[in-house]
Design a protein around this motif. Structure first.
Motif, PDB file in Angstrom:
ATOM      1  N   SER A  91      46.756  31.664  51.577  1.00 35.87           N
ATOM      2  CA  SER A  91      46.787  32.120  50.183  1.00 35.87           C
ATOM      3  C   SER A  91      45.743  33.189  49.911  1.00 35.87           C
ATOM      4  O   SER A  91      46.030  34.185  49.234  1.00 35.87           O
ATOM      5  N   ILE A  92      44.547  33.001  50.420  1.00 35.75           N
ATOM      6  CA  ILE A  92      43.456  33.938  50.144  1.00 35.75           C
ATOM      7  C   ILE A  92      43.760  35.326  50.695  1.00 35.75           C
ATOM      8  O   ILE A  92      43.463  36.338  50.045  1.00 35.75           O
ATOM      9  N   ILE A  93      44.361  35.397  51.870  1.00 36.45           N
ATOM     10  CA  ILE A  93      44.707  36.703  52.435  1.00 36.45           C
ATOM     11  C   ILE A  93      45.724  37.399  51.527  1.00 36.45           C
ATOM     12  O   ILE A  93      45.635  38.609  51.290  1.00 36.45           O
ATOM     13  N   SER A  94      46.683  36.655  51.001  1.00 35.87           N
ATOM     14  CA  SER A  94      47.639  37.244  50.058  1.00 35.87           C
ATOM     15  C   SER A  94      46.948  37.688  48.773  1.00 35.87           C
ATOM     16  O   SER A  94      47.276  38.737  48.216  1.00 35.87           O
ATOM     17  N   ILE A  95      46.005  36.887  48.300  1.00 37.54           N
ATOM     18  CA  ILE A  95      45.266  37.262  47.093  1.00 37.54           C
ATOM     19  C   ILE A  95      44.468  38.537  47.338  1.00 37.54           C
ATOM     20  O   ILE A  95      44.373  39.402  46.459  1.00 37.54           O
ATOM     21  N   PHE A  96      43.943  38.686  48.529  1.00 31.65           N
ATOM     22  CA  PHE A  96      43.236  39.915  48.895  1.00 31.65           C
ATOM     23  C   PHE A  96      44.185  41.124  48.804  1.00 31.65           C
ATOM     24  O   PHE A  96      43.824  42.169  48.275  1.00 31.65           O
ATOM     25  N   GLY A  97      45.409  40.950  49.314  1.00 31.62           N
ATOM     26  CA  GLY A  97      46.405  42.019  49.204  1.00 31.62           C
ATOM     27  C   GLY A  97      46.788  42.304  47.773  1.00 31.62           C
ATOM     28  O   GLY A  97      46.947  43.467  47.368  1.00 31.62           O
ATOM     29  N   LEU A  98      46.939  41.253  46.962  1.00 34.31           N
ATOM     30  CA  LEU A  98      47.258  41.447  45.549  1.00 34.31           C
ATOM     31  C   LEU A  98      46.135  42.156  44.810  1.00 34.31           C
ATOM     32  O   LEU A  98      46.382  42.981  43.921  1.00 34.31           O
ATOM     33  N   THR A  99      44.900  41.887  45.196  1.00 39.57           N
ATOM     34  CA  THR A  99      43.759  42.583  44.602  1.00 39.57           C
ATOM     35  C   THR A  99      43.845  44.081  44.884  1.00 39.57           C
ATOM     36  O   THR A  99      43.558  44.907  44.013  1.00 39.57           O
ATOM     37  N   ALA A 100      44.253  44.431  46.095  1.00 39.50           N
ATOM     38  CA  ALA A 100      44.411  45.840  46.430  1.00 39.50           C
ATOM     39  C   ALA A 100      45.529  46.478  45.607  1.00 39.50           C
ATOM     40  O   ALA A 100      45.412  47.618  45.161  1.00 39.50           O
ATOM     41  N   ILE A 101      46.619  45.741  45.392  1.00 36.80           N
ATOM     42  CA  ILE A 101      47.746  46.274  44.632  1.00 36.80           C
ATOM     43  C   ILE A 101      47.351  46.454  43.160  1.00 36.80           C
ATOM     44  O   ILE A 101      47.582  47.506  42.562  1.00 36.80           O
ATOM     45  N   TYR A 102      46.753  45.422  42.575  1.00 37.22           N
ATOM     46  CA  TYR A 102      46.413  45.484  41.145  1.00 37.22           C
ATOM     47  C   TYR A 102      45.199  46.371  40.888  1.00 37.22           C
ATOM     48  O   TYR A 102      45.090  46.961  39.817  1.00 37.22           O
ATOM     49  N   GLY A 103      44.298  46.459  41.859  1.00 39.20           N
ATOM     50  CA  GLY A 103      43.104  47.276  41.668  1.00 39.20           C
ATOM     51  C   GLY A 103      43.329  48.742  41.975  1.00 39.20           C
ATOM     52  O   GLY A 103      42.535  49.593  41.607  1.00 39.20           O
TER      53      GLY A 103
END
Length: 130
Positions: free
Chosen positions: A117-129
């Motif tokens: 989950s955390i790795i996906s959240i890291f990717g989502l942070t890149a997308i949203y940021g």
């Protein structure tokens, strides 16, 4: 391909794709060792490979359509990790002695699905940021 023209979010998504490739190897070996005794064990095996492929393709092709698919896959990765965490806790609890420390040491790795989950959240942070 000129690396100096890549923005940080694109590089992070590529690295998330590579990380999921390594996670795929580990999850496949771990679940194979358990003979895939539960059909839900196939979920992270398949999804990790899909997320890896989609993430890498979206960064190499730099297409809006691929980024949309990547976005969806990252959310599925968060959900898959949380579901896996529940299954792993359940697996530890089934062992003799329940939720004792020794069962966390020898039972299913409880932190691995959270890493998923955390790795996906890291990717989502890149997308949203980005």
């Amino acid at each position: 391909m000129v690396w100096s023209q890549w923005v940080l979010d694109r590089v992070i998504i590529l690295m998330v794709g590579v990380a999921y490739l390594f996670i795929w190897v580990q999850v496949t070996l771990s679940h194979y060792r358990q003979n895939f005794h539960n059909k839900f064990m196939w979920g992270p095996v398949i999804l990790a490979l899909v997320i890896s492929f989609v993430s890498i393709m979206s960064t190499l092709l730099n297409s809006k359509g691929w980024y949309t698919i990547t976005h969806i896959c990252f959310w599925l990765g968060v959900i898959q990790g949380l579901i896996g965490f529940l299954f792993h806790i359940k697996g530890v609890r089934k062992r003799v002695g329940g939720l004792a420390l020794r069962n966390f040491l020898t039972g299913p790795p409880v932190m691995m699905p959270l890493l998923f989950s955390i790795i996906s959240i890291f990717g989502l942070t890149a997308i949203y940021g980005g």
